[in-house]
Design a protein around this motif. Structure first.
Motif, PDB file in Angstrom:
ATOM      1  N   GLU A   1      -8.848   1.948   4.327  1.00 29.21           N
ATOM      2  CA  GLU A   1      -7.683   2.786   4.615  1.00 29.21           C
ATOM      3  C   GLU A   1      -8.084   4.220   4.969  1.00 29.21           C
ATOM      4  OE1 GLU A   1      -5.123   2.526   1.239  1.00 29.21           O
ATOM      5  OE2 GLU A   1      -4.805   0.369   1.449  1.00 29.21           O
TER       6      GLU A   1
ATOM      7  N   ARG B   1       0.895   6.611   4.473  1.00 31.44           N
ATOM      8  CA  ARG B   1       0.067   6.690   3.269  1.00 31.44           C
ATOM      9  C   ARG B   1      -1.161   7.569   3.504  1.00 31.44           C
ATOM     10  NH1 ARG B   1      -0.106   3.457  -1.099  1.00 31.44           N
ATOM     11  NH2 ARG B   1       1.035   1.762  -0.081  1.00 31.44           N
ATOM     12  N   ARG B   2      -1.798   7.407   4.648  1.00 35.56           N
ATOM     13  CA  ARG B   2      -2.978   8.220   4.962  1.00 35.56           C
ATOM     14  C   ARG B   2      -2.643   9.704   5.005  1.00 35.56           C
ATOM     15  NH1 ARG B   2      -7.340   5.515   8.210  1.00 35.56           N
ATOM     16  NH2 ARG B   2      -7.037   3.275   7.969  1.00 35.56           N
TER      17      ARG B   2
ATOM     18  N   ALA C   1      -9.492   6.453   2.929  1.00 33.90           N
ATOM     19  CA  ALA C   1      -9.338   7.415   1.838  1.00 33.90           C
ATOM     20  C   ALA C   1     -10.659   7.790   1.190  1.00 33.90           C
ATOM     21  CB  ALA C   1      -8.391   6.860   0.775  1.00 33.90           C
TER      22      ALA C   1
ATOM     23  N   ARG D   1      -4.719   4.953  -5.839  1.00 36.48           N
ATOM     24  CA  ARG D   1      -3.886   5.567  -4.807  1.00 36.48           C
ATOM     25  C   ARG D   1      -3.063   6.716  -5.384  1.00 36.48           C
ATOM     26  NH1 ARG D   1      -1.798  -0.030  -1.937  1.00 36.48           N
ATOM     27  NH2 ARG D   1      -3.326  -0.086  -0.234  1.00 36.48           N
ATOM     28  N   THR D   2      -2.523   6.492  -6.567  1.00 34.40           N
ATOM     29  CA  THR D   2      -1.744   7.547  -7.218  1.00 34.40           C
ATOM     30  C   THR D   2      -2.623   8.750  -7.528  1.00 34.40           C
ATOM     31  OG1 THR D   2      -0.186   5.967  -8.193  1.00 34.40           O
ATOM     32  CG2 THR D   2      -0.373   8.121  -9.264  1.00 34.40           C
TER      33      THR D   2
ATOM     34  N   ASP E   1      -3.448   0.517  -7.188  1.00 35.57           N
ATOM     35  CA  ASP E   1      -2.276   1.399  -7.302  1.00 35.57           C
ATOM     36  C   ASP E   1      -2.618   2.668  -8.067  1.00 35.57           C
ATOM     37  OD1 ASP E   1      -0.717  -0.384  -5.912  1.00 35.57           O
ATOM     38  OD2 ASP E   1       0.203  -1.283  -7.691  1.00 35.57           O
TER      39      ASP E   1
ATOM     40  N   TRP F   1      -2.652  11.933   1.464  1.00 40.41           N
ATOM     41  CA  TRP F   1      -3.798  12.425   0.717  1.00 40.41           C
ATOM     42  C   TRP F   1      -4.836  12.989   1.687  1.00 40.41           C
ATOM     43  CZ3 TRP F   1      -3.489   6.807  -0.550  1.00 40.41           C
ATOM     44  CH2 TRP F   1      -4.238   6.021   0.304  1.00 40.41           C
TER      45      TRP F   1
ATOM     46  N   LEU G   1      -9.680   1.014  -0.264  1.00 35.90           N
ATOM     47  CA  LEU G   1      -9.406   2.416   0.058  1.00 35.90           C
ATOM     48  C   LEU G   1     -10.328   2.908   1.171  1.00 35.90           C
ATOM     49  CD1 LEU G   1      -8.859   3.963  -3.501  1.00 35.90           C
ATOM     50  CD2 LEU G   1      -7.130   3.420  -1.766  1.00 35.90           C
TER      51      LEU G   1
END
Length: 271
Positions: A124, A223-224, A126, A84-85, A81, A227, A121
């Motif tokens: 995902e 979510r992708r 990121a 991600r933030t 978390d 960022w 991540l």
């Protein structure tokens, strides 16, 4: 450096909390991101710890200073978390490489949960693995972000129009608090808080379809698309949140034509 407690259980502490002066108070679904919204300067550079498991510390970009320790029972989730933030706020900079041992030192944990979170991540999209160094935050250009917005629109718009014709007004009205959360988060100007409330609102809308796979896929794409942070200005966030309120009012009123125009415009501006 604070260490992870092992003798007693305490309430979990957000590992990247840097202050909350700039974030409005919002309900639980956005609170974790709110606590991590930075109110100070960039992450400070510190000396790297010894290399671990084949990762060689190197000259890295600014990274977080010492943080309050987190509980072992949920350390991986808390680190995930927090990372991600940091991606949403831009604290983890696109193109830069971060090693798990260095980040683990700053969080007061071993490299293992950080590495596990980074692997998630990577799945995902990121970050990408850099052998013997760590993980590089991916760069996303305007084209990729526009493509993500297009795919989201292709999925969400038809579903929204179908739901607009079938879901009763009282069900839509129940989502008003979530739309209001986005307005408060936007007014605070905190990208991390807004990102959480934005995803919560969209997920709640799609959940009325009863299709869990749809919600999961759409939320991942959402979510992708958040960022790297292309637009963090308060004006953009306020305008985006206003679209949520207008959309909800049209859904409550059962005005399908207005809903069609609003959702099409919403995703057209998301890229």
């Amino acid at each position: 450096m604070a260490q992870v407690p092992t003798s007693r259980q305490e309430d979990p502490v957000d590992p990247v909390k840097q202050g909350t002066q700039g974030c409005a108070r919002v309900p639980a679904q956005a609170r974790a991101a709110q606590a991590s919204c930075p109110s100070g300067g960039p992450w400070e550079r510190e000396a790297a710890p010894p290399a671990a498991r084949g990762e060689h510390p190197h000259a890295e970009p600014p990274i977080p200073g010492p943080r309050a320790a987190v509980q072992r029972s949920s350390v991986r989730g808390q680190i995930l978390d927090a990372l991600r933030t940091a991606l949403v706020t831009g604290e983890l900079e696109p193109g830069e490489v971060y090693s798990a041992p260095v980040l683990g030192e700053r969080f007061g944990v071993s490299a293992t949960p950080v590495r596990e979170a980074m692997q998630q991540l990577a799945q995902e999209g990121a970050v990408e693995v850099v052998p013997n160094r760590g993980f590089r935050v991916v760069r996303r250009g305007v084209r990729e972000l526009s493509e993500l917005a297009e795919v989201r629109g292709l999925i969400e718009v038809p579903v929204m129009l179908r739901l607009a014709r079938t879901v009763p007004a009282e069900r839509w009205a129940e989502l008003r608090p979530l739309a209001e959360d986005t307005v408060r988060a936007a007014a605070a100007g905190c990208p991390a808080t807004y990102a959480e409330s934005d995803r919560a609102f969209h997920a709640a809308l799609l959940a009325l379809s009863g299709n869990e796979q749809l919600v999961r896929i759409a939320s991942d794409l959402h979510r992708r698309s958040q960022w790297p942070p292309v637009r963090q200005g308060r004006g953009y966030l306020v305008a985006d949140a206003a679209e949520h309120m207008a959309l909800l009012e049209a859904l409550v009123a059962g005005d399908v034509d207005v809903v069609r125009g609003l959702v099409s415009e919403h995703f057209a501006g998301a890229g």
